[in-house]
Design an enzyme around this catalytic site. Structure first.
Site, mmCIF file in Angstrom:
data_model
loop_
_atom_site.group_PDB
_atom_site.id
_atom_site.type_symbol
_atom_site.label_atom_id
_atom_site.label_comp_id
_atom_site.label_asym_id
_atom_site.label_seq_id
_atom_site.Cartn_x
_atom_site.Cartn_y
_atom_site.Cartn_z
ATOM 1 N N CYS A 1 3.325 -4.540 6.708
ATOM 2 C CA CYS A 1 2.949 -4.351 5.310
ATOM 3 C C CYS A 1 4.163 -3.978 4.471
ATOM 4 O O CYS A 1 5.232 -3.665 4.992
ATOM 5 C CB CYS A 1 1.883 -3.262 5.184
ATOM 6 S SG CYS A 1 0.278 -3.741 5.870
ATOM 7 N N HIS B 1 0.834 -1.217 0.000
ATOM 8 C CA HIS B 1 0.000 0.000 0.000
ATOM 9 C C HIS B 1 0.862 1.258 0.000
ATOM 10 O O HIS B 1 2.067 1.227 0.310
ATOM 11 C CB HIS B 1 -0.955 0.012 1.200
ATOM 12 C CG HIS B 1 -0.293 0.155 2.542
ATOM 13 N ND1 HIS B 1 0.130 1.351 3.055
ATOM 14 C CD2 HIS B 1 -0.005 -0.785 3.491
ATOM 15 C CE1 HIS B 1 0.647 1.179 4.248
ATOM 16 N NE2 HIS B 1 0.591 -0.118 4.547
#
Length: 387
Positions: free
Chosen positions: A327, A309
């Protein structure tokens, strides 16, 4: 082929029922039908079989509640076998004619019925679907969740037919009593057309439980795009059809505690989410380590909340240090490109992390070796039928 072999054996027994006496050199034409006339409360999973003695089958007509039943003849037309097992709670009528030698003939009609199903089962979810998109990446599994537990895995697997426009070898893999997943031995070839035919109507799922209906799903494999995020070099290389097209700087899980490492291994893109609100899984408001962050241009690749992301706050560390909670961080521009150019089912491979992904975390089924995958398959590997 496994089912056909057993059926042929039974048909040979059928055709052998009407022999001839030693005094008659020309055997009389005769018809043998299984199940026998007048049978009631038959197990539905049995096939219908017709055999000819002293001649060949001129015609076989089978009806189930007035509707025609498909079947096939042997090469010498001495045997006929229904294409599918019988359905539960149905009355059948079979009429067959044998053409014998010297113009002789014989015919027979048989009527019988099967016992009703105590329960029925169906498919609750079948992926890929319209939500995932019907053009998917080379790592996309076929995933089926049934609406209740099933135990007759052999019967079900035998009726889950995968067809493909390019040669592939694959196998089903059971994840509990209500989930089964198909993947090829290697990634799907790019640009392959795939069809799943789940011939479950009348198929035995458990004792007294039979399938409600058949299902068909068509989808296509797109271009091959494989991304490799190296948590040590802090870069993610993206190859399309074997050619390197992007080399993005990244920041991955910072570690310190195991849950803050990005999981190592072969992941698969599971969703594209333009906006996602991420919340700390192990700390609530007011507690140490609590966070709630809105992120943009997200591609999810695990059930435990791992994404590729956009992260404008870590741009200065991308390419040089790992600072995320697990992440894979990209710049907003790179993340938007990645989301817009990712198909669900695209492999996302993470390397360099001490934390290994569990094969059941998300769609990470490629973490299983082929031999491991086959251990939970009842019929083992098979070649997809040509599409």
């Amino acid at each position: 082929m496994r089912a056909a072999a057993g059926a042929l054996t039974l048909l040979v027994l059928l055709t052998g029922c009407s022999g001839t006496s030693g005094d008659d050199e020309t055997p009389k034409a005769a018809v043998n039908i299984f199940p026998i006339d007048g049978a009631r409360e038959l197990p539905p999973e049995q096939p219908i079989m017709v055999g000819a003695a002293g001649g060949t089958l001129k015609s076989v007509t089978v009806e189930a509640a007035g509707r025609p039943v498909a079947g096939f003849y042997s090469a010498d037309r001495t045997r006929w076998h229904s294409e599918r097992p019988m359905a539960p709670g149905v009355s059948y009528r079979v009429h067959a004619v044998v053409a014998g030698r010297g113009g002789a003939s014989a015919e027979r009609t048989s009527r019988f019925s099967t016992k009703a199903a105590g329960k029925s089962f169906g498919i609750k979810t079948l992926l890929p679907d319209k939500e995932t998109g019907l053009t998917v990446g080379v790592g996309m599994p076929i995933m089926i969740t049934f609406d209740q537990p099933v135990t007759d895995r052999v019967s079900i697997e035998r009726n889950l037919v995968v067809q493909a426009s390019k040669p592939i070898t694959g196998a089903w893999h059971w994840l509990g009593k209500d989930r089964v997943v198909f993947r090829p031995k290697e990634y799907w070839p790019a640009y392959t057309k795939v069809r799943l035919v789940a011939r479950l109507a009348g198929v035995r799922g458990a004792d007294g439980v039979y399938g409600k209906q058949d299902y068909t799903r068509d989808f296509q494999i797109g271009r091959s795009q494989i991304s490799v995020a190296d948590t040590q070099s802090h870069h993610m290389q993206i190859k399309r059809d074997g050619e390197l097209i992007r080399n993005f700087p990244i920041s991955a899980g910072r570690g310190g505690v195991m849950r803050h490492y990005t999981t190592n291994g072969v992941h698969v893109a599971m969703s594209r989410e333009p906006v996602t609100v991420m919340t700390s899984p192990d700390a609530g408001p007011g507690q140490s380590g609590y966070y709630q962050t809105t992120t943009y241009s997200n591609v999810r690749f695990s059930d435990t909340g791992e994404y590729v992301h956009g992260a404008p706050w870590s741009v200065g560390d991308q390419g040089s240090a790992n600072v995320s909670h697990g992440c894979v961080n990209l710049s907003p521009t790179n993340a938007k490109w990645f989301m817009n150019n990712t198909l669900l089912g695209d492999p996302i491979i993470v390397t360099g992390s001490p934390r290994q992904v569990d094969p059941t975390n998300g769609w990470s089924y490629w973490e299983n070796s082929w031999q491991q995958w086959l251990k939970s398959s009842r019929l083992r590997a098979d070649t997809a039928a040509s599409l």
